[in-house]
Design an enzyme around this catalytic site. Structure first.
Site, PDB file in Angstrom:
ATOM      1  N   LYS A  95     -13.070  -3.946  -6.269  1.00 23.23           N
ATOM      2  CA  LYS A  95     -14.071  -2.911  -6.554  1.00 23.23           C
ATOM      3  C   LYS A  95     -13.475  -1.722  -7.286  1.00 23.23           C
ATOM      4  O   LYS A  95     -14.177  -0.913  -7.848  1.00 23.23           O
ATOM      5  CB  LYS A  95     -14.791  -2.465  -5.286  1.00 23.23           C
TER       6      LYS A  95
ATOM      7  N   LYS B 121      -7.215 -10.773  -8.231  1.00 23.62           N
ATOM      8  CA  LYS B 121      -8.425 -10.872  -7.416  1.00 23.62           C
ATOM      9  C   LYS B 121      -9.494  -9.917  -7.936  1.00 23.62           C
ATOM     10  O   LYS B 121      -9.170  -8.832  -8.407  1.00 23.62           O
ATOM     11  CB  LYS B 121      -8.081 -10.449  -5.974  1.00 23.62           C
TER      12      LYS B 121
ATOM     13  N   LYS C 104       0.821  -1.225   0.000  1.00 19.57           N
ATOM     14  CA  LYS C 104       0.000   0.000   0.000  1.00 19.57           C
ATOM     15  C   LYS C 104       0.842   1.255   0.000  1.00 19.57           C
ATOM     16  O   LYS C 104       0.436   2.261  -0.573  1.00 19.57           O
ATOM     17  CB  LYS C 104      -0.946   0.010   1.209  1.00 19.57           C
TER      18      LYS C 104
END
Ligand code: TRP
Length: 335
Positions: free
Chosen positions: A200, A197, A115
């Site tokens: 969204k 994966k 991240k």
């Protein structure tokens, strides 16, 4: 007398819109687990602040998630379903646990490393201490089991380390939780790039099925799903990731196993298979969507669930927090 059930704790961040990967990977299992365990499910809105959010959209999405949880069958009278930010004990315990966690161990977290690369312009301290807040979430409720995706296993492990360290100093304060990794079958991949994966935030609008997509949209996205140049419907995630992902999805919503899916579509080609998967997913989501529409009109009901569950969660969390405060020697409250 009823046998005491074990305590299960899990949660999801509530940004964006719930998609098929969240539903099949977590929510659907949560509904199933609520028979066997005393379950507590958090909507992890404090964790979401580690990435900048638009306040209006964030608030709306968090409410939509709650309603979708209930629509998907998570009974808010049998389980505790609540907002992390409504129980201040999370932030309070996280602070104390920060003082029992080393920079070195946090720096080794792979999610932090990923991240901080992805959000290089906003590598804030919250991103770094994210696992400590997560440890507080779990430990406040004395959870025995924590079902998470494989990507969160490292965070449950650091939670165990922190809890053991604390217990080593102060005695048995925290239950040591076990991670509970969902079976491989529940991992849903992108329809456009089946090596990734389902997410969204995917830029390709055909990659992700959202829980509130209508039937036409669902069918269209499955028709465009990336497969391979063969024709046989065979489960082989390594060599046939696209087809295997569709099989996983079909298996999750119909309960059929891989072998019977292969034989159902033998000699039929991918076109028919994709339509069947699309239909099965749309049929599976239809009652959830219907219930969701009804619930959005029952605002008072949802609000009473939120209120009651926040209170139940706070009661349990504060019990642990008070114990911890006492153990570390914080001064007593005068009543
Ligand atoms: N970090 C988890 C995720 O992104 C969400 C989460 C926060 C969580 N606190 C938790 C999951 C406690 C399980 C238990 O998926």
């Amino acid at each position: 007398m009823e046998k005491e059930k074990k305590i299960l704790y899990s949660g999801m961040q509530a940004t964006g819109t719930l998609h098929l990967g969240n539903y099949l990977g977590a929510l659907k299992n949560w509904v199933a687990l609520s028979e066997e365990y005393d379950c507590i499910y958090g909507i992890m809105d404090l964790h979401s602040l580690t990435v900048r959010q638009d306040p209006t959209a964030f608030r709306q999405n968090a409410r939509r998630f709650y309603t979708l949880y209930v629509a998907a069958g998570l009974d808010p009278e049998k389980n505790i379903v609540y907002y992390q930010s409504h129980v201040s004990a999370h932030a309070e315990l996280a602070w104390i646990l920060n003082c029992f966690t080393y920079m070195g161990e946090l720096g080794r977290m792979t999610q932090y490393k990923d991240k901080s690369q992805k959000h290089a312009d906003n590598v804030n301290a919250g991103l770094f201490t994210y696992p400590v807040l997560m440890a507080a979430d779990i430990l406040l409720y004395q959870a025995d089991a924590v079902p998470v995706g494989a990507d969160q296993k490292q965070h449950v492990e650091i939670c165990r380390d922190i809890a053991q360290r604390f217990n080593g100093i102060y005695g048995d304060v925290f239950t040591i939780p076990e991670p509970f990794i969902a079976k491989a079958g529940a991992k849903v991949m992108s329809l456009a790039e089946p090596e990734k994966k389902m997410s969204k935030s995917d830029e390709n609008p055909n990659a992700t099925i959202f829980a509130l997509d209508d039937k036409d949209t669902i069918l269209r996205k499955f028709k465009r799903a990336v497969t391979d140049s063969e024709t046989d419907v065979r489960f082989d995630p390594e060599n046939k990731p696209g087809v295997s992902n569709l099989m996983t999805i079909y298996s999750c919503v119909t309960g059929k196993d891989m072998e019977s899916i292969s034989s159902e579509f033998s000699g039929k080609g991918y076109g028919d298979f994709k339509i069947a998967v699309g239909e099965a997913v749309a049929d599976h989501l239809a009652p959830i969507q219907k219930r969701y529409d009804e619930l959005t009109k029952e605002k008072a009901y949802i609000e009473s669930c939120i209120k009651t569950n926040d209170e139940k969660a706070a009661y349990l969390a504060n019990k642990t927090l008070r114990k911890v405060q006492k153990k570390v020697g914080l001064t007593e409250r005068i009543r």
